[in-house]
Enzyme design. Structure first.
Site, mmCIF file in Angstrom:
data_model
loop_
_atom_site.group_PDB
_atom_site.id
_atom_site.type_symbol
_atom_site.label_atom_id
_atom_site.label_comp_id
_atom_site.label_asym_id
_atom_site.label_seq_id
_atom_site.Cartn_x
_atom_site.Cartn_y
_atom_site.Cartn_z
ATOM 1 N N LYS A 173 -9.376 2.561 -2.169
ATOM 2 C CA LYS A 173 -9.652 2.192 -0.861
ATOM 3 C C LYS A 173 -11.023 2.728 -0.310
ATOM 4 C CE LYS A 173 -7.092 1.833 3.486
ATOM 5 N NZ LYS A 173 -5.855 1.970 4.287
ATOM 6 N N GLU A 228 0.948 -1.253 0.091
ATOM 7 C CA GLU A 228 -0.209 -0.005 -0.076
ATOM 8 C C GLU A 228 0.898 1.218 -0.098
ATOM 9 O OE1 GLU A 228 -3.365 1.900 2.842
ATOM 10 O OE2 GLU A 228 -2.280 0.408 3.683
ATOM 11 N N CYS A 234 -5.461 -3.032 2.302
ATOM 12 C CA CYS A 234 -5.272 -3.057 3.760
ATOM 13 C C CYS A 234 -6.848 -2.913 4.809
ATOM 14 C CB CYS A 234 -4.274 -1.711 4.390
ATOM 15 S SG CYS A 234 -3.661 -1.726 5.840
#
Length: 554
Positions: free
Chosen positions: A113, A45, A149
């Site tokens: 994200k 990430e 994540c």
């Protein structure tokens, strides 16, 4: 013949803002993947920018620079495997934490994200917009889901990816270390595997950034929840995993299985790596610290020597008439065993000059903590002068117990640019010294063996600012103090709960009061390695002025 999907995982150490250097690491990993016949090379990430960028990622010029470099990377890596790399993205709809897939000379896909963390050290709702849940990306023969994540810490993104055709989940992370974090991650990822029935790859960064250190510990889970691979924590690793398509789905062949050290070793490695990277990424190659003959400076000197080599660590003894001969001898023996340089600078002449200068102001007043603090602040001034003169970063040496209750002098022993043991309670300092004496690893640059004399570990701690001073003159015994502090800080327990656990109420109230009134000192303290779930600074944010006290349990 069954189809195969070859994946290269790059568990690497980026530097925030070092876009050229991070891109070069990405290219090197891609070249290794190409040589290994990979279909996809995955980086963690926000790898291009380093992580965490905090408000830097809100600067329009920074975003534009990052996006231009992604386009340039795509053009450069046209002939070979797809590359997955984290970097920011901005358009008319918003500003995103993104994961880019580059293939055939262009941006083949971009995932945004969705679940933004806003707890512990994270505040991503402040700097990013929530992205839509993306579908899977076709890479070679497989459809890959790329939850970023935090997206994999909740069920929604992974389940949507499964429902829209994902066959393998690859999770790029920037997940910082704290003690016990690996088991937490593993439990969350197993839950995603159970819910989706898909194999999952958890790829994490390594390296220190400010108070955080990223420990890697990348792993691969098959759909039956079995581990197919486990990377070592804290090491930069590029390695490969092969998936084979079967009637029941894609299955990862067994890859590398590195041992996972215990918590004592991982904490120590985290402090060494965080100290090294904070200094090195800031442009420093050497460290300086005050060596008192006590246990805190002993472990910091050892950590620094393990990080940079003893030849790059400058220890300074700063005695007064209150410094015992034992402390002088112990400091000298520690420096000899570790192999660092040791200088001695007596503070009495400077202390006497300050005392004389203040005599007419303090006339008729008895000596008290003021005079003790003058000694500490003179030591801080001398150490800062040595730091300036020799270009070595000053390390400060206060442990978490002292930082919690303010048993430290602002502009004195708190002077310094970094504190390796800021999140290590005093009782763990003792045990960490014993662990280091009994263990040596290839990544340690200081000598093996009993480098910290046992007399330093066994003697009663003292600031040596007045005759026969001991820490327990001012504080409860450290096992008592640390248990109360862990309950107050990590556990957020009430006074009533701590008293019910067996502690004296008056003592608990006193420690609570000291904890609250010391917030202003911690606000000005040097950053230090995060080791627990509630490190001071981003993990625990309290007002400096605070008149509330817990009255429960009366």
């Amino acid at each position: 013949m069954a189809a195969t999907f070859r994946l290269t995982l790059a568990q690497l150490n980026p530097t925030v803002g070092a876009l050229d250097a991070n891109a070069a690491k990405a290219v090197a990993a891609w070249e290794e993947g190409r040589a290994a016949g990979a279909d996809f090379v995955a980086l963690p990430e926000m790898f291009l920018t380093g992580y965490q960028t905090q408000d830097l990622v809100m600067k329009p010029a920074f975003i534009a620079d990052c996006m231009a470099r992604i386009e340039a990377l795509a053009a450069r890596l046209a002939d070979g495997p797809a590359l997955g790399i984290g970097a920011p993205y901005q358009d008319a709809t918003g500003h995103y934490n993104a994961y880019w897939v580059l293939k055939g000379g262009k941006v083949a896909a971009r995932v945004l994200k969705h679940d933004l963390p806003h707890k512990e050290v994270f505040d991503e709702h402040r700097i990013y917009d929530v992205g839509p849940i993306s579908g899977p990306v076709q890479i070679g023969p497989a459809r890959i889901g790329l939850p970023i994540c935090e997206d994999a810490w909740h069920a929604d993104v992974a389940e949507t990816l499964m429902e829209t055709g994902a066959q393998i989940l690859i999770v790029p992370n920037g997940s910082p270390y704290h003690r016990g974090k690996h088991e937490v991650r593993l439990n969350h990822m197993v839950a995603r595997v159970v819910e989706t029935g898909l194999p999952l790859v958890y790829l994490n960064s390594v390296g220190g950034q400010d108070d955080q250190v990223f420990d890697g510990a990348t792993f691969v889970l098959n759909a039956d929840r079995s581990l197919a691979a486990q990377f070592a924590p804290f090491d930069e690793i590029i390695d490969h995993i092969t998936f084979t398509e079967t009637p029941s789905g894609w299955v990862a062949a067994e890859g590398r299985f590195d041992p996972q050290p215990d918590a004592w070793e991982q904490d120590y490695r985290a402090m060494v790596m965080a100290t090294h990277d904070y200094l090195a990424k800031s442009g420093f190659k050497k460290a300086v610290l005050g060596l008192s003959g006590g246990i805190d400076s002993a472990i910091v000197a050892t950590i620094a020597a393990d990080a940079f080599g003893p030849e790059n660590v400058h220890c300074v003894m700063l005695p007064s008439e209150y410094t015992s001969q034992g402390s002088l001898d112990d400091a000298a023996e520690l420096a000899r065993r570790v192999g660092t340089k040791l200088d001695t600078v007596h503070i009495e002449p400077a202390r006497d000059g300050v005392t004389k200068a203040l005599a007419h102001v303090f006339e008729g007043m008895a000596p008290d903590v003021t005079e003790e603090n003058i000694q500490s602040r003179l030591r801080g001034t001398i150490l800062m002068a040595i730091s300036n003169k020799f270009g070595a970063m000053l390390l400060t040496t206060g442990n978490k117990s002292e930082m919690a209750v303010g048993y430290c002098t602002i502009y004195g022993d708190m002077n310094g640019g970094y504190n390796p043991i800021k999140d290590l309670y005093k009782t763990r300092v003792f045990e960490t010294c014993r662990w280091r004496n009994a263990n040596h690893r290839p990544w340690m640059k200081a000598p093996e063996g009993e480098v910290i004399p046992t007399v330093i570990i066994d003697k009663p701690p003292s600031a040596e600012l007045r005759p026969d001073q001991k820490d327990e003159d001012s504080l409860p015994p450290y096992p008592v103090l640390d248990d109360i502090l862990e309950r107050l800080v990590e556990g957020d327990q009430s006074v009533a709960e701590i008293v019910a656990a067996g502690h004296d109420r008056e003592t608990v109230k006193r420690i609570e009061h000291l904890l609250y009134i010391s917030e202003w000192k911690r606000f000005q303290s040097a950053p230090g390695t995060k080791l627990t779930r509630k490190a001071f600074w981003l993990d625990r944010r309290y007002p400096m002025v605070n008149r509330w006290r817990d009255q429960s349990g009366q």
